[in-house]
Scaffold this active site. Structure first.
Site, mmCIF file in Angstrom:
data_model
loop_
_atom_site.group_PDB
_atom_site.id
_atom_site.type_symbol
_atom_site.label_atom_id
_atom_site.label_comp_id
_atom_site.label_asym_id
_atom_site.label_seq_id
_atom_site.Cartn_x
_atom_site.Cartn_y
_atom_site.Cartn_z
ATOM 1 N N ASP A 131 0.826 -1.211 0.000
ATOM 2 C CA ASP A 131 0.000 0.000 0.000
ATOM 3 C C ASP A 131 0.857 1.256 0.000
ATOM 4 O O ASP A 131 0.711 2.126 0.846
ATOM 5 C CB ASP A 131 -0.975 -0.002 1.172
ATOM 6 C CG ASP A 131 -0.295 -0.036 2.524
ATOM 7 O OD1 ASP A 131 0.926 -0.278 2.594
ATOM 8 O OD2 ASP A 131 -0.980 0.199 3.534
ATOM 9 N N LEU A 132 1.768 1.340 -0.956
ATOM 10 C CA LEU A 132 2.656 2.491 -1.065
ATOM 11 C C LEU A 132 1.837 3.741 -1.392
ATOM 12 O O LEU A 132 1.094 3.767 -2.355
ATOM 13 C CB LEU A 132 3.695 2.228 -2.170
ATOM 14 C CG LEU A 132 4.809 3.237 -2.308
ATOM 15 C CD1 LEU A 132 5.660 3.276 -1.046
ATOM 16 C CD2 LEU A 132 5.666 2.874 -3.500
#
Length: 135
Positions: A131-132
């Protein structure tokens, strides 16, 4: 925040700010960023999360936020990942605080290089960042 706060309080943390999926808290005069990760009893998430956290705790890289602690609250079905608090803020904060003009190319390239070095460090230990995001 009742039971959440009581579990954090049991661990010695004093909540100073709470958002949807994270908390900023203090303990012994230090400030921490605490990510709240829901425990999904229908998946392998708790075991995978514990393994990932243990791996990340052993990494020492200037481009990664250090994980200081990890604990679960089974009654709230929540895991808490305690990380050092980046007092300079995160990338989303920096972008939001920028004046209306476009950032300098050198500044953007520096951000990209630091992100790539952080990703390289976690990829070297066979982890993927799922979940950058700037925050």
């Amino acid at each position: 925040m009742g039971q959440k706060q009581s579990k954090l309080k049991q661990e010695g943390y004093v909540v100073t700010r709470e958002m949807e999926n994270y908390i900023v808290a203090t303990k012994d005069g230090d400030s921490f960023y605490i990510k709240m990760v829901p425990l999904n009893e229908h998946s392998a998430t708790p075991n995978a999360l514990t393994s990932e956290i243990e791996t990340l705790q052993n990494l020492d890289n200037p481009h990664l936020v250090k994980i200081k602690n990890y604990f679960k609250d089974e009654s709230q079905k929540m895991s808490y990942v305690v990380m050092e608090n980046c007092h300079g803020g995160n990338l989303a904060d920096k972008i939001r605080e920028m004046p209306s003009e476009t950032p300098r190319e050198s500044e953007v390239l520096s951000w990209i290089a630091e992100i790539c070095m952080a990703l390289k460090a976690i990829h070297e230990v066979a982890l993927l960042h799922k979940d950058l995001m700037p925050k």
